[in-house]
Design an enzyme around this catalytic site. Structure first.
Site, PDB file in Angstrom:
ATOM      1  NE  ARG A  37      -4.496  -1.456   1.668  1.00  0.00           N
ATOM      2  CZ  ARG A  37      -5.272  -2.113   2.556  1.00  0.00           C
ATOM      3  NH1 ARG A  37      -5.078  -1.823   3.813  1.00  0.00           N
ATOM      4  NH2 ARG A  37      -6.297  -2.507   1.885  1.00  0.00           N
ATOM      5  CE  LYS A 199     -20.271 -11.692   7.409  1.00  0.00           C
ATOM      6  NZ  LYS A 199     -19.976 -10.790   8.152  1.00  0.00           N
ATOM      7  N   GLY A 352      -8.969  -8.146   0.065  1.00  0.00           N
ATOM      8  CA  GLY A 352      -7.647  -8.309   0.785  1.00  0.00           C
ATOM      9  C   GLY A 352      -6.804  -9.541   0.832  1.00  0.00           C
ATOM     10  N   GLY A 375     -12.952  -3.812   0.739  1.00  0.00           N
ATOM     11  CA  GLY A 375     -14.295  -3.432   1.058  1.00  0.00           C
ATOM     12  C   GLY A 375     -14.781  -2.384  -0.228  1.00  0.00           C
TER      13      GLY A 375
HETATM   14  P1  ADP Z   1     -11.234 -11.301   0.392  1.00  0.00           P
HETATM   15  O1  ADP Z   1     -10.526 -10.631   1.642  1.00  0.00           O
HETATM   16  O2  ADP Z   1     -10.114 -11.845  -0.711  1.00  0.00           O
HETATM   17  O3  ADP Z   1     -12.492 -10.757   0.067  1.00  0.00           O
HETATM   18  P2  ADP Z   1     -12.840 -12.894   2.168  1.00  0.00           P
HETATM   19  O4  ADP Z   1     -12.225 -12.079   3.330  1.00  0.00           O
HETATM   20  O5  ADP Z   1     -14.122 -13.034   1.786  1.00  0.00           O
HETATM   21  O6  ADP Z   1     -11.583 -12.667   1.148  1.00  0.00           O
HETATM   22  O7  ADP Z   1     -12.333 -14.415   2.710  1.00  0.00           O
HETATM   23  C1  ADP Z   1     -11.210 -14.913   2.931  1.00  0.00           C
HETATM   24  C2  ADP Z   1     -11.328 -15.816   4.086  1.00  0.00           C
HETATM   25  O8  ADP Z   1     -11.952 -16.948   3.773  1.00  0.00           O
HETATM   26  C3  ADP Z   1      -9.715 -16.600   4.334  1.00  0.00           C
HETATM   27  O9  ADP Z   1      -9.463 -16.173   5.696  1.00  0.00           O
HETATM   28  C4  ADP Z   1      -9.789 -18.066   3.974  1.00  0.00           C
HETATM   29  O10 ADP Z   1      -9.093 -18.835   4.805  1.00  0.00           O
HETATM   30  C5  ADP Z   1     -11.455 -18.210   4.203  1.00  0.00           C
HETATM   31  N1  ADP Z   1     -11.824 -19.296   3.587  1.00  0.00           N
HETATM   32  C6  ADP Z   1     -12.374 -19.482   2.219  1.00  0.00           C
HETATM   33  N2  ADP Z   1     -12.739 -20.815   2.038  1.00  0.00           N
HETATM   34  C7  ADP Z   1     -12.661 -21.371   3.296  1.00  0.00           C
HETATM   35  C8  ADP Z   1     -13.242 -22.671   3.517  1.00  0.00           C
HETATM   36  N3  ADP Z   1     -13.490 -23.567   2.855  1.00  0.00           N
HETATM   37  N4  ADP Z   1     -12.880 -23.031   4.818  1.00  0.00           N
HETATM   38  C9  ADP Z   1     -12.200 -22.195   5.886  1.00  0.00           C
HETATM   39  N5  ADP Z   1     -12.076 -20.902   5.434  1.00  0.00           N
HETATM   40  C10 ADP Z   1     -12.121 -20.457   4.138  1.00  0.00           C
HETATM   41 MG    MG Z   2     -10.892 -10.480   3.522  1.00  0.00          MG
END
Ligand code: ADP
Ligand code: MG
Length: 396
Positions: A37, A199, A352, A375
């Site tokens: 960043r 989520k 992220g 976000g």
């Molecule tokens: P991003 O930050 O890229 O938007 P998210 O915050 O939505 O992604 O999700 C990331 C998290 O989801 C990570 O910590 C990852 O370990 C978790 N995750 C994804 N798939 C699984 C799974 N099948 N079981 C447990 N955790 C998971």
């Molecule tokens: Mg995340």
């Protein structure tokens, strides 16, 4: 950028420029462990310096909740910045008040001033008007380069603009908006979105907004279990958001009526729930037995996703496909990241954790764009106007 001033529109010579940056970086024992960043902000700062302007940088770091928290001081960031830029970097222990005013007045050409964490003051997140005015009083011009904070209407991202003669987007902000706009305007088809991560509720608004122009929606990661469960597929002890099952069903229905093909996992890598260390094994199909939980997509899913990705001309990826922080459960995420990296289409990573995964795999330079905003990129892609962008001065 759509109708807003950018830093190139400003006369910077001799002016003090309040630059909102996103230096919300991970720290370990007062050392910056990921400087992406900070590097992403350099183009704007260097442009201001070259043009004879004096940049004052302001950022938040973590969640100090309106109090001074020593561990969340930006001081170590000043050190990292100094090692990355050819300018003297000064630091001041407050972002408003007499000390900040003195430091701003004393700032010389060729120097950069970094202000202390904005969120040490509760007024920042409240978008407090008099606090915004105090911030504004430190400089002559305003530049927002903190794309990662642009979805928040805070004093330093929104309120301050009212008190500045000109408020412009920095290069990073401009690039983020330009790149992400290509995913919602008239993307080249076929257009495929890969959504994963934890989520469902975070990602549904994006899926909804993109659906009319999507050819394929590939769902993996923990959020896929809510979709599978909603379709009546057993998912064992995997993470499910029960309150999102209706939303998942309606999204699947809308996708079908709008001609977007939805791919859900056809198999998984599972481990027994609550047993450590656990031996992972692949499932034979999309269903998961009682007592097992899915931690990664399986090989058949990876193959199906790869084939959809290989023919796409526009690809958005948001959210890891498994529990990637724990190898070998990063395999699915890695294989999909590699497939996207091989694409000759327009490829964007948002989120992220996904961006961190791409960086850990060493694939950053092989994507058209890796967004610095988690976000913020989700809100932008869901069709919202970001407050930090909306507040900038319109170009006449
Ligand atoms: P991003 O930050 O890229 O938007 P998210 O915050 O939505 O992604 O999700 C990331 C998290 O989801 C990570 O910590 C990852 O370990 C978790 N995750 C994804 N798939 C699984 C799974 N099948 N079981 C447990 N955790 C998971
Ligand atoms: Mg995340």
């Amino acid at each position: 950028m759509t109708g807003k001033l950018t830093v190139e529109d400003l006369s910077l010579e001799g002016r003090r420029v309040f630059v909102r940056v996103d230096y919300n970086v991970p720290l370990k024992e007062s050392a910056v462990t990921d400087d992406r960043r900070i590097r992403a902000s350099l183009a704007t700062i260097e442009h201001i310096l070259r043009s004879g302007g004096r940049p004052l940088l302001a950022s938040h770091l973590g969640r100090p909740k309106g109090r001074k928290v020593q561990e969340l001081s930006l001081r170590p960031v000043a050190g990292t910045l100094a090692s990355l830029i050819r300018a003297r970097v000064r630091f001041v222990e407050d972002c408003v008040g007499p000390e900040a005013e003195r430091a701003s007045a004393a700032l010389r050409e060729g120097e950069v001033l970094l202000l202390e964490n904005l969120r040490f003051h509760p007024e920042e997140e409240k978008n407090d008007e008099s606090f915004a005015r105090q911030l504004a009083s430190l400089a002559d011009l305003y530049v927002n380069d903190a794309f990662g904070a642009a979805h928040r209407a805070h004093a330093s991202t929104a309120g301050i603009c009212k008190f500045m003669s000109q408020a412009a987007a920095g290069f990073l902000m401009e690039r983020e908006i330009k790149m992400l706009s290509r995913l919602i305007g008239e993307p080249e088809r076929p257009y495929v979105a890969i959504l994963g991560g934890a989520k469902v509720s975070d990602k549904i608004p994006v899926a909804r907004n993109l659906l009319p122009c999507l050819d394929g929606l590939l769902v993996g990661g923990a959020m896929s279990f809510t979709f599978l469960k909603a379709r009546g597929v057993p998912v064992g002890a995997s993470l499910v958001e029960r309150d999102q099952m209706d939303v998942a069903v309606s999204l699947l229905r809308d996708a079908a009526s709008q001609g977007a093909r939805v791919l859900l996992p056809e198999d998984h890598i599972v481990i027994p729930a609550g047993v450590e260390p656990a031996t992972p094994r692949p499932t034979l199909g999309p269903g998961i037995e009682e007592g097992q939980r899915g931690v990664d997509v399986g090989p058949r899913t990876v193959a199906a996703f790869r084939s959809a990705i290989s023919t796409a001309r526009t690809i958005l990826w948001n959210g890891p496909l498994g529990w990637f922080e724990h190898p070998p459960f990063d395999l699915g995420t890695r294989q999909i990241a590699e497939e996207i990296a091989c694409s000759r289409g327009f490829t964007v990573v948002g989120g992220g954790d996904s961006a961190a995964a791409v960086s850990a795999f060493g694939l950053e330079s092989r994507f058209s764009h890796v967004s610095t905003g988690g976000g913020a990129s989700l809100e932008f892609l869901s069709g919202a106007t970001l407050p930090g962008v909306g507040a900038l001065t319109d170009r006449r």
